[in-house]
Design a protein around this motif. Structure first.
Motif, PDB file in Angstrom:
ATOM      1  N   ARG A  28     -21.479  14.684  20.001  1.00  0.00           N
ATOM      2  CA  ARG A  28     -21.420  15.561  21.067  1.00  0.00           C
ATOM      3  C   ARG A  28     -22.111  14.788  22.408  1.00  0.00           C
ATOM      4  NH1 ARG A  28     -23.693  19.740  18.627  1.00  0.00           N
ATOM      5  NH2 ARG A  28     -25.673  19.615  19.405  1.00  0.00           N
ATOM      6  N   ASP A  29     -23.253  14.163  22.288  1.00  0.00           N
ATOM      7  CA  ASP A  29     -23.787  13.512  23.337  1.00  0.00           C
ATOM      8  C   ASP A  29     -22.818  12.227  24.040  1.00  0.00           C
ATOM      9  OD1 ASP A  29     -26.230  14.943  23.086  1.00  0.00           O
ATOM     10  OD2 ASP A  29     -27.251  13.616  22.044  1.00  0.00           O
ATOM     11  N   ALA A  30     -22.266  11.809  22.814  1.00  0.00           N
ATOM     12  CA  ALA A  30     -21.327  10.644  23.309  1.00  0.00           C
ATOM     13  C   ALA A  30     -20.022  11.350  24.198  1.00  0.00           C
ATOM     14  CB  ALA A  30     -20.680   9.857  21.948  1.00  0.00           C
ATOM     15  N   GLY A  34     -19.171  10.299  28.480  1.00  0.00           N
ATOM     16  CA  GLY A  34     -17.812   9.897  28.870  1.00  0.00           C
ATOM     17  C   GLY A  34     -17.165   9.041  27.981  1.00  0.00           C
ATOM     18  N   GLY A  35     -17.618   9.222  26.704  1.00  0.00           N
ATOM     19  CA  GLY A  35     -17.111   8.592  25.408  1.00  0.00           C
ATOM     20  C   GLY A  35     -15.484   8.917  25.368  1.00  0.00           C
ATOM     21  N   GLU A  36     -14.666   8.271  24.796  1.00  0.00           N
ATOM     22  CA  GLU A  36     -13.219   8.692  24.673  1.00  0.00           C
ATOM     23  C   GLU A  36     -13.094   9.452  23.448  1.00  0.00           C
ATOM     24  OE1 GLU A  36      -9.166   6.328  24.122  1.00  0.00           O
ATOM     25  OE2 GLU A  36     -10.930   4.949  24.730  1.00  0.00           O
ATOM     26  N   ALA A  92     -17.990   5.784  21.778  1.00  0.00           N
ATOM     27  CA  ALA A  92     -19.161   6.116  22.717  1.00  0.00           C
ATOM     28  C   ALA A  92     -19.003   5.062  24.081  1.00  0.00           C
ATOM     29  CB  ALA A  92     -20.357   5.673  22.414  1.00  0.00           C
ATOM     30  N   ALA A  93     -19.060   5.641  25.369  1.00  0.00           N
ATOM     31  CA  ALA A  93     -18.666   4.937  26.452  1.00  0.00           C
ATOM     32  C   ALA A  93     -19.355   3.659  26.419  1.00  0.00           C
ATOM     33  CB  ALA A  93     -19.454   5.703  27.647  1.00  0.00           C
ATOM     34  N   ASP A  94     -20.467   3.359  26.001  1.00  0.00           N
ATOM     35  CA  ASP A  94     -21.122   1.858  25.953  1.00  0.00           C
ATOM     36  C   ASP A  94     -20.601   1.189  24.669  1.00  0.00           C
ATOM     37  OD1 ASP A  94     -22.371   3.135  23.773  1.00  0.00           O
ATOM     38  OD2 ASP A  94     -24.535   2.619  24.853  1.00  0.00           O
TER      39      ASP A  94
END
Length: 131
Positions: A28-30, A34-36, A92-94
């Protein structure tokens, strides 16, 4: 080639990530960060999905990769024998974590969620020591 399905949508998926496994909060945090999110529209047999999850667990343990909820996911998927399932991912965005989502055949119920950290712990620890 997999296609992103319009149902469930990204906000629906974030809401679906409750407490199925230990990975749900991190997934959820991902999404929030901004995670895809991609959910495939193809149904696959449970035995295939469960086999991939079990292999991923063994491989992660062998490579000492950090996981979240993968052991729980293997157990949950074993309870859905002879069913068709759908899957998805949250990247995850990173790109540090990859989460895998496991849905019922219609994609309306999230059965499990697991995460695998892409950086092995030995490299991560080494980076912390250099800081």
């Amino acid at each position: 080639m997999a296609t992103e399905d319009a149902h469930p949508s990204q906000p629906d998926i974030a809401a679906m990530l409750t407490d199925q496994t230990r990975a749900c909060k991190a997934a959820r945090d991902a999404i929030t960060a901004g995670g895809e999110v991609v959910v495939w529209d193809r149904e696959v047999p449970q035995w295939m999905v469960a086999g991939i999850a079990a292999t991923r667990l063994r491989w992660s343990l062998k490579k000492s990769l950090r996981t979240l909820g993968l052991d729980e996911t293997v157990e949950i998927l074993a309870q859905h024998r002879d069913e068709q399932l759908r899957t998805g991912i949250i990247d995850a965005a990173d790109r540090s974590w990859l989460f895998t989502l496991y849905f019922n055949a219609t994609g309306t119920e999230l059965l499990a969620c697991s995460g695998v950290k892409r950086t092995p712990p030995s490299q991560e620890d080494g980076q912390k020591l250099q800081l």
